[in-house]
Enzyme design. Structure first.
Site, short mmCIF file in Angstrom:
data_model
loop_
_atom_site.label_atom_id
_atom_site.label_comp_id
_atom_site.label_asym_id
_atom_site.label_seq_id
_atom_site.Cartn_x
_atom_site.Cartn_y
_atom_site.Cartn_z
N THR A 30 33.20 41.36 51.29
CA THR A 30 33.47 42.89 50.79
C THR A 30 32.56 43.71 50.90
O THR A 30 31.33 43.41 50.84
CB THR A 30 34.08 42.31 49.44
N TYR B 119 31.84 40.23 40.98
CA TYR B 119 32.54 40.04 42.16
C TYR B 119 31.67 40.30 43.27
O TYR B 119 31.80 39.22 44.24
CB TYR B 119 33.90 40.77 42.13
#
Ligand code: UDP
Length: 338
Positions: free
Chosen positions: A118, A142
């Site tokens: 990501t 995250y």
């Protein structure tokens, strides 16, 4: 032809990738606990239902469905705010589970590993567009949980010869143009599906998070990449790694940014109705701008993100949303049973 274990293959990007792998003549085998994925999204493919973090589940999947030429790892939790309130859960689900999977892949002699990573690994970078050599400075558990997996892969690659590609997605969006596969998160938090549902009158007005950013129209700028282009990228990465390409880390984006207001404008054009919206405070943790420099992956793998024009992304997402609603599916974010 490659036999590929796809963890999280029943999820949004996973299911489109399974379809792309099949279309290219490969054999995906899905491992998914169906906690957020949908079995219907992988109908017709072998599906092992179970938790990727469980070594016994992995052992039986490798025994029954292997050997695999490659692993593509999507199974993970994906909400930035949730990761702030439950960091340990995120490190367990995203980092510890991936470690277990990498160990199994190395032990079973799998030579190729593709990681769903990501842009959140970059945090709030100063320079745009963002190249892969920008410092890793994740601002959420995250992003950190994925950066740690990248590090595990880099070390496993050096020590054990595992060839890997960590694919750092910018904003995945859109749906298969066939209209039968698309984004179905519960709860939905992403801008395009929420804006489509608001325009269709199936949700309350959209909250536009932050209108005072240092960007041309004051709203955040993001680099949207079509999910089918992402799926194709995974396919290219699998093929190249299996053929001996050494891999590395790669951005997947288009290099073009669109502001949130611009996205709402395109949604209005495609739906033919205004998007009811209310201006709301900034969402904590949102960087003003995230735009990829995607040249490394394009040059190395010959990838062309041909569906990633914003209009095409919104059109395909709209087609999918209407077909779901016609099937009686709830609007995204609507309470279960609504
Ligand atoms: N956004 C918004 N309202 C919403 C959902 C998202 O204004 O209901 C904004 C969000 O703050 C960000 C952009 O839309 O600036 C893209 O957010 P999304 O959650 O789709 O993806 P992210 O960039 O967080 O991965």
């Amino acid at each position: 032809m490659a036999r590929v274990l796809v963890t999280g293959g029943a999820g949004y990007i996973g299911s489109h990738t399974c379809r792309a792998l099949r279309a290219a003549g490969h054999e995906p085998v899905v491992l998914d606990d169906l906690s957020s994925g949908h079995a219907a999204a992988v109908r017709g493919l072998p599906l092992a239902e179970g938790d990727v973090a469980d070594p016994e589940v992995l052992a039986s999947t490798f025994d029954r469905s292997g050997p695999f030429d490659a692993v593509v790892h999507f199974a993970a939790r994906i909400s930035v705010p949730e990761s702030v309130s439950d960091p340990l859960g995120y490190y367990r689900a995203n980092t510890a589970a991936a470690l277990t999977l990498v160990e199994a892949a190395v032990a079973r002699g799998v030579g190729a590993f593709v990681l769903s990573s990501t842009a959140a690994v970059y945090g709030h970078p100063r320079e745009q567009p963002i190249g892969e050599d920008a410092p890793l400075a994740p601002t959420s558990p995250y992003g950190a949980s994925k950066a740690m997996v990248e590090r595990i892969l880099a070390d496993a690659s050096r020590a054990h010869g595992l060839r890997y590609a960590a694919l750092r997605y910018f904003n995945a969006a859109g749906a298969d143009p066939a209209g039968d596969l698309g984004e179905e998160h519960d709860p939905e938090t992403h801008l395009i599906p929420l804006a489509l549902a608001a325009a269709a009158g199936r949700r309350p007005p959209l909250e536009l998070f932050g209108t005072d950013y240092p960007t041309p129209d004051g709203t955040c700028v993001r680099d949207y990449v079509h999910v089918c282009d992402l799926a194709r990228a995974h396919c290219l990465a699998v093929e190249a790694l299996v053929a001996g390409e050494p891999g590395g880390v790669f951005n997947l984006g288009t290099g073009r940014g669109h502001s949130n207001r611009e996205v709402l404008g395109v949604v209005e054009e495609i739906v033919g109705r205004p998007v009811p919206a209310v201006e709301a405070p900034r969402r904590p943790g949102d960087p003003p701008e995230l735009v990829a420099d995607p040249r490394r992956f394009r040059e190395r793998f010959g990838w062309e993100p041909g569906l990633s024009e914003l209009r095409t992304i919104v059109e395909t997402a709209w087609r999918f949303a209407r077909s779901r609603w016609a099937d009686g599916g709830a609007a995204p974010g609507a309470p279960t049973g609504a």
